[in-house]
Design an enzyme around this catalytic site. Structure first.
Site, PDB file in Angstrom:
ATOM      1  N   PRO A  16       0.844  -1.202   0.000  1.00 11.43           N
ATOM      2  CA  PRO A  16       0.000   0.000   0.000  1.00 11.43           C
ATOM      3  C   PRO A  16       0.872   1.241   0.000  1.00 11.43           C
ATOM      4  O   PRO A  16       1.776   1.375   0.819  1.00 11.43           O
ATOM      5  CB  PRO A  16      -0.793  -0.128   1.309  1.00 11.43           C
ATOM      6  N   MET A  17       0.590   2.161  -0.938  1.00  9.34           N
ATOM      7  CA  MET A  17       1.362   3.403  -1.025  1.00  9.34           C
ATOM      8  C   MET A  17       0.399   4.558  -1.245  1.00  9.34           C
ATOM      9  O   MET A  17      -0.352   4.571  -2.234  1.00  9.34           O
ATOM     10  CB  MET A  17       2.369   3.337  -2.181  1.00  9.34           C
ATOM     11  N   CYS A 100       3.138   3.059   8.514  1.00 10.36           N
ATOM     12  CA  CYS A 100       3.409   4.318   7.812  1.00 10.36           C
ATOM     13  C   CYS A 100       4.313   5.214   8.662  1.00 10.36           C
ATOM     14  O   CYS A 100       4.002   5.494   9.824  1.00 10.36           O
ATOM     15  CB  CYS A 100       2.104   5.045   7.499  1.00 10.36           C
ATOM     16  N   HIS A 169       7.966  -4.338   7.183  1.00  7.04           N
ATOM     17  CA  HIS A 169       8.947  -3.552   6.421  1.00  7.04           C
ATOM     18  C   HIS A 169      10.236  -3.538   7.226  1.00  7.04           C
ATOM     19  O   HIS A 169      10.226  -3.231   8.424  1.00  7.04           O
ATOM     20  CB  HIS A 169       8.432  -2.124   6.218  1.00  7.04           C
ATOM     21  N   ASN A 200       9.039  -7.102   3.371  1.00  6.41           N
ATOM     22  CA  ASN A 200       8.911  -5.870   2.594  1.00  6.41           C
ATOM     23  C   ASN A 200      10.146  -5.003   2.808  1.00  6.41           C
ATOM     24  O   ASN A 200      10.699  -4.967   3.899  1.00  6.41           O
ATOM     25  CB  ASN A 200       7.631  -5.139   3.027  1.00  6.41           C
ATOM     26  N   GLY A 201      10.564  -4.316   1.739  1.00  6.35           N
ATOM     27  CA  GLY A 201      11.666  -3.368   1.856  1.00  6.35           C
ATOM     28  C   GLY A 201      12.816  -3.663   0.912  1.00  6.35           C
ATOM     29  O   GLY A 201      13.470  -4.701   1.027  1.00  6.35           O
ATOM     30  N   ASP A 202      13.040  -2.775  -0.059  1.00  5.00           N
ATOM     31  CA  ASP A 202      14.189  -2.840  -0.967  1.00  5.00           C
ATOM     32  C   ASP A 202      14.231  -4.095  -1.835  1.00  5.00           C
ATOM     33  O   ASP A 202      15.304  -4.527  -2.250  1.00  5.00           O
ATOM     34  CB  ASP A 202      15.508  -2.726  -0.182  1.00  5.00           C
ATOM     35  N   GLY A 224       6.844  -2.304  -3.247  1.00  2.33           N
ATOM     36  CA  GLY A 224       6.238  -0.983  -3.339  1.00  2.33           C
ATOM     37  C   GLY A 224       6.914  -0.112  -4.369  1.00  2.33           C
ATOM     38  O   GLY A 224       6.577  -0.133  -5.545  1.00  2.33           O
TER      39      GLY A 224
END
Length: 337
Positions: A16-17, A100, A169, A200-202, A224
């Site tokens: 989600p972004m 977030c 994340h 999640n992340g990179d 993302g």
């Protein structure tokens, strides 16, 4: 991967972004191979349910299932009400935002700021899970800052509350999006609970996806920023995880087609005024690295109508194709010489 009664077709989920994962983007990523896409965060304040922004964010008409809607807030009762409202509107999965890092979210103690208060986390999760019949998932970070990484503790609270899947994340709130994501904490979370864990992340290449899945033993990965202007990353990763072979990169003609189709969906979804303005960032992402794109993007920001924007986009790709043909011809002449 299983989330409640929903069986995902692969291990790839769109993160989600805010301002990005609207319905057109979610649909496109699913067409390109993502198993699920989580919506932009929707406010839990019932006073905002009728606002144009909230209604658009909760719009999933015709969306490929499963439909996952993310809610954000700090009050357990309001969050439960928001979950009920969105489930009534067609959400098949409710996702709770506790990841977030944005200041305007954390300043009201929502998003990743909630990780400071584990008691409140438990109250929110209990209230939301009990309020709906659909599965509830949770997105968190590794902690508030590097001295206070409590993702494992939050994960156990989530599992006890009945959360069906947990996305982590690999950064703290204090890190925002700086530095490199770390995966040790995600691996520790996976080892500590029995619910599905999403890393999640990179994650921006097929090799990185495979590496993160193997290192963390996560059940799936969430992508993302790497999908911005590059929605085909999902088919590339899916193919690599399945076959250990790389797909060829998309040709310029396909990039053009995907972008134009995406723009048309944005115009239809938002109307001309907002659609043109929202489209600018997507055009910028799609054309990164292409010859002449810097000047093109600069000129694009001054265009205000659909017709102008589409004409400029078609012209840019036509010139790009002509240039490629010339280079190809010159290469052939060089080889013959």
């Amino acid at each position: 991967m299983q989330i409640g009664s929903h069986t995902l077709k692969n291990k790839l989920i769109v993160a989600p972004m805010a301002g990005v994962t609207d319905r057109p983007f979610r649909q496109l990523c699913k067409q390109m191979g993502a198993a699920m896409a989580v919506s932009e965060m929707v406010a839990s304040n019932s006073l905002l349910y009728g606002s144009e922004k909230t209604m658009r964010r909760a719009n999933h008409d015709g969306e490929v299932r499963p439909v996952s809607v993310q809610i954000v807030g700090t009050d357990p009762a309001m969050m439960a009400q928001a979950a009920q409202h969105n489930a009534d509107q067609g959400a098949e999965i409710i996702d709770i935002n506790m990841g977030c890092p944005a200041k305007k979210i954390c300043n009201v103690m929502a998003g990743s700021a909630l990780m400071k208060d584990e008691k409140l986390v438990g109250e929110i999760l209990d209230a939301v899970v009990k309020s709906v019949d659909v599965p509830v998932t949770l997105k968190i970070r590794t902690g508030w800052d590097t001295q206070h990484k409590n993702a494992t503790s939050i994960a156990k609270i989530a599992e006890h509350a009945g959360i069906q899947a947990l996305a982590v994340h690999g950064r703290t709130r204090a890190c925002a999006y700086r530095g490199q994501a770390e995966y040790d904490t995600i691996a520790a979370v996976k080892a500590a609970v029995n619910i599905p864990v999403v890393a999640n992340g990179d994650i921006n290449t097929p090799e990185k996806a495979k590496e993160v899945l193997e290192y963390t033993q996560a059940d799936a990965i969430m992508i993302g920023r790497a999908a911005q202007g590059r929605p085909w990353i999902f088919r590339e990763i899916d193919h690599y995880l399945t076959t250990h072979q790389h797909l060829p990169p998309p040709e310029v003609a396909e990039i053009r087609r995907v972008l134009i189709d995406h723009l048309q969906e944005l115009y239809q979804f938002y109307g001309e005024y907002s659609g043109v303005r929202i489209a600018r960032k997507h055009i910028s992402w799609y054309t990164r690295g292409l010859t002449g794109s810097a000047a093109f993007r600069h000129a694009m920001n001054r265009l205000t109508t659909i017709e102008e924007q589409l004409t400029a986009t078609h012209q840019f790709f036509a010139e790009l194709a002509d240039r490629s043909q010339v280079l190809s011809y010159l290469d052939e002449e060089t080889l013959e010489a």
